[in-house]
Design a protein around this motif. Structure first.
Motif, PDB file in Angstrom:
ATOM      1  N   LYS A 135       0.941  -1.038  -0.091  1.00  0.00           N
ATOM      2  CA  LYS A 135       0.023   0.028   0.046  1.00  0.00           C
ATOM      3  C   LYS A 135       0.809   1.320  -0.086  1.00  0.00           C
ATOM      4  O   LYS A 135       1.618   1.346   0.831  1.00  0.00           O
ATOM      5  N   HIS A 136       0.969   1.905  -1.112  1.00  0.00           N
ATOM      6  CA  HIS A 136       1.942   3.271  -1.258  1.00  0.00           C
ATOM      7  C   HIS A 136       1.102   4.391  -0.626  1.00  0.00           C
ATOM      8  O   HIS A 136       0.260   4.729  -1.078  1.00  0.00           O
ATOM      9  N   GLY A 185       8.241   3.979   1.906  1.00  0.00           N
ATOM     10  CA  GLY A 185       7.254   4.723   1.065  1.00  0.00           C
ATOM     11  C   GLY A 185       6.158   3.971   0.957  1.00  0.00           C
ATOM     12  O   GLY A 185       5.257   4.239  -0.134  1.00  0.00           O
ATOM     13  N   TYR A 186       5.938   2.816   1.227  1.00  0.00           N
ATOM     14  CA  TYR A 186       4.960   1.822   1.248  1.00  0.00           C
ATOM     15  C   TYR A 186       4.980   0.759   2.519  1.00  0.00           C
ATOM     16  O   TYR A 186       5.796   0.755   3.228  1.00  0.00           O
ATOM     17  N   THR A 246       0.914  -4.974   3.500  1.00  0.00           N
ATOM     18  CA  THR A 246      -0.556  -5.144   4.287  1.00  0.00           C
ATOM     19  C   THR A 246      -1.110  -6.270   3.365  1.00  0.00           C
ATOM     20  O   THR A 246      -0.592  -6.956   2.705  1.00  0.00           O
ATOM     21  N   GLN A 247      -2.596  -6.647   3.689  1.00  0.00           N
ATOM     22  CA  GLN A 247      -3.228  -7.234   2.899  1.00  0.00           C
ATOM     23  C   GLN A 247      -4.375  -6.521   2.291  1.00  0.00           C
ATOM     24  O   GLN A 247      -5.261  -5.914   3.095  1.00  0.00           O
ATOM     25  N   TYR A 248      -4.845  -6.842   1.046  1.00  0.00           N
ATOM     26  CA  TYR A 248      -5.655  -6.004   0.477  1.00  0.00           C
ATOM     27  C   TYR A 248      -6.970  -6.952   0.258  1.00  0.00           C
ATOM     28  O   TYR A 248      -8.072  -6.709   0.864  1.00  0.00           O
ATOM     29  N   ASP A 249      -6.712  -7.639  -1.089  1.00  0.00           N
ATOM     30  CA  ASP A 249      -7.933  -8.483  -1.440  1.00  0.00           C
ATOM     31  C   ASP A 249      -8.321  -9.910  -1.037  1.00  0.00           C
ATOM     32  O   ASP A 249      -9.176 -10.383  -1.086  1.00  0.00           O
ATOM     33  N   LEU A 250      -7.205 -10.467  -0.167  1.00  0.00           N
ATOM     34  CA  LEU A 250      -7.254 -11.663   0.255  1.00  0.00           C
ATOM     35  C   LEU A 250      -6.872 -11.833   1.696  1.00  0.00           C
ATOM     36  O   LEU A 250      -5.604 -12.288   2.021  1.00  0.00           O
ATOM     37  N   PRO A 251      -7.609 -11.135   2.625  1.00  0.00           N
ATOM     38  CA  PRO A 251      -7.048 -11.132   4.015  1.00  0.00           C
ATOM     39  C   PRO A 251      -7.153 -12.465   4.737  1.00  0.00           C
ATOM     40  O   PRO A 251      -7.872 -13.405   4.244  1.00  0.00           O
ATOM     41  N   ARG A 272      -2.394   3.030  -4.918  1.00  0.00           N
ATOM     42  CA  ARG A 272      -1.469   1.887  -5.731  1.00  0.00           C
ATOM     43  C   ARG A 272      -1.357   0.485  -5.161  1.00  0.00           C
ATOM     44  O   ARG A 272      -0.139   0.208  -5.046  1.00  0.00           O
ATOM     45  N   PHE A 273      -2.303  -0.177  -4.844  1.00  0.00           N
ATOM     46  CA  PHE A 273      -2.043  -1.453  -4.257  1.00  0.00           C
ATOM     47  C   PHE A 273      -1.380  -2.301  -5.351  1.00  0.00           C
ATOM     48  O   PHE A 273      -1.795  -2.190  -6.437  1.00  0.00           O
TER      49      PHE A 273
END
Length: 495
Positions: free
Chosen positions: A64-65, A74-75, A78-83, A286-287
């Motif tokens: 995750k930027h 600068g980022y 983390t977890q975005y679409d598959l927690p 900008r994941f």
């Protein structure tokens, strides 16, 4: 709480000299390669099980930027679409409100945006958890007086879980209660120390209102209040922001936009929220899939192991203790304040003939000592057997309640068992009826005036005479037997 950070071997610890627990990985230096801590993922799964979530069999990390001075890389990983965890819930005690207790009165009707799947009854209301994802913390900015700011990077890479709920909470009180309940549960399962002062838990509160006006429903834009670190600040910040949003809506009529959010901070001294920035879209972040960490599968064995570490949770334990031991709500609330305290009580209760008396001894005597010395149950110098032994002796009238206090004090000083202390001090209660009868007769013979007062209707003299019996017996006479014998003689003399 893990011993190391999420993606490196640096020690995971609060405080200390700034920038002394950092390495190329947590600072994001060129060529550094992160490696996932197994214990970190395991504790994430334990938290998910404790909060009734589904645990993913396949998951991954993302980047995750965004730019912020304390984000060295600068980022953020983390977890975005598959927690790791999804679709959980927490049941809160139901809070009843009067209409005029809500911000904005009849215009603000938060009950209209409660999820349809919430379970609502007179005792509990279900707050749904959308997801729990794993991520790392950033550094800490220190804004000192003057024109300088400093950054401590020790916190970079600290393992975090982020718990995201559905919009099911309807008041500031519920938001604070939700945090308290989650804190209690996660402490029980040893996922976190839960100290808000040390940043072990923080809250980002997302707030918007449903406003009814002339029969039409409007939704206000979402505000996200960042980094609330106390239950009081959660309640106060949400209360203020709800009122602020309502007043703002009356002026500008701005409505909810799914891609727009105000990011606010809470000024504790002034008790106001201030806008920090606005977010127009998740595209700003900008994941991308984290290229240095492969997606991974979670085995059934791993999930079962996490489940085995959850055990009985606080609310279930309170319900059971009330039923098994006939304890009050206050008793069980205190006895289950930590898992260790609850287990200590249960160990004492199972060896006692009177669990209620065990509870009373712990709550009235032991807890007072612990509070005075600022101890936890792990610090006390006695065992559950000490308390159960003392409770059994009191229950069997082997010692008086006054002697029981003396025994308790001596027990805390020496760690000796109550039965040993009683023998050493000669505290055994006299329950031989003939011996007590003789003591009562001696008291009556030497206190003719008191006996005459009783005959003349001054029945309160009975207590004074009982005091004389206990004094003559050096506190050893069985109080119940002595009272019965004394009343028998007094009744006889009154005829």
């Amino acid at each position: 709480m893990t011993k190391t950070k999420a993606f490196c071997a640096c020690e995971n610890k609060y405080g200390g000299m700034p920038d002394t627990r950092v390495c190329p990985v947590c600072l994001g230096l060129p060529g550094a390669m992160p490696r996932v801590s197994k214990g970190y993922v395991e504790l994430g799964a334990v938290a998910g099980q404790a909060l009734n979530c589904n645990i993913a069999r396949f998951t991954k990390f993302d980047r995750k930027h965004y730019f912020y001075p304390d984000l060295a890389k600068g980022y953020q990983i983390t977890q975005y679409d598959l927690p790791l965890c999804t679709d959980g819930y927490v049941d809160l005690p139901f809070i009843h409100y009067q209409e005029n207790e809500r911000p904005g009165g009849s215009m603000f009707r938060p009950e209209n945006f409660v999820g349809k799947n919430c379970v609502i009854d007179n005792k509990y209301r279900r707050i749904r958890i959308e997801r729990i994802h794993l991520e790392e913390d950033v550094g800490k900015s220190l804004h000192l007086q003057g024109s300088h700011s400093y950054i401590d990077y020790n916190r970079c890479g600290t393992p975090l879980i982020e718990i995201v709920t559905k919009p099911d909470m309807t008041s500031p009180d519920e938001a604070a209660l939700f945090m308290q309940t989650v804190q209690e549960i996660l402490r029980y399962v040893k996922v976190t120390n839960g100290n808000l002062e040390e940043g072990n838990m923080r809250c980002d509160a997302n707030i918007n209102l449903n406003v009814w006006e002339d029969g039409k429903l409007y939704h206000t834009p979402i505000s996200e209040i960042k980094n609330l670190n106390s239950f009081r600040s959660i309640k106060d910040a949400c209360t203020y922001e709800a009122k602020r949003q309502l007043e703002e809506f009356k002026v500008n009529r701005q409505e909810f936009n799914p891609g727009y959010k105000n990011t606010m901070n809470w000024d504790e001294e002034k008790s106001v929220t201030n806008i920090m920035r606005t977010k127009n879209s998740f595209v700003d972040y900008r994941f991308v899939v984290e290229p240095d960490i492969k997606p991974f599968s979670v085995s059934e064995e791993f999930i079962e192991n996490a489940k085995s570490k959850v055990g009985e949770l606080p609310e279930a334990k309170r319900t059971r203790l009330k039923k098994e031991y006939a304890l009050s709500d206050f008793d069980v609330e205190t006895l289950t304040s930590t898992r260790e305290f609850a287990l200590w009580f249960e160990e004492a209760a199972k060896n006692s003939n009177s669990p209620k008396r065990v509870a009373n001894l712990i709550l009235s005597e032991l807890l007072a000592v612990m509070n005075e010395k600022k101890q936890t149950i792990a610090d006390v110098n006695i065992t559950p057997e000490h308390i159960s032994d003392l409770a059994n002796l009191l229950d069997a009238n082997k010692i008086t309640s006054k002697q029981g206090k003396e025994v308790f004090e001596e027990m805390m000083k020496t760690s000796k068992m109550p039965s040993v202390i009683i023998k050493e001090k000669g505290f055994e209660v006299v329950d031989d009826e003939c011996e007590i009868d003789k003591i009562v007769q001696d008291v009556l013979k030497n206190n003719d005036n008191a006996v005459q007062d009783y005959k003349n209707g001054k029945t309160n003299v009975l207590g004074w005479l009982m005091g004389q019996v206990m004094k003559l017996s050096k506190g050893k006479a069985n109080p119940k037997q002595a009272t019965e014998i004394l009343q028998k003689y007094l009744a006889k003399n009154s005829d």
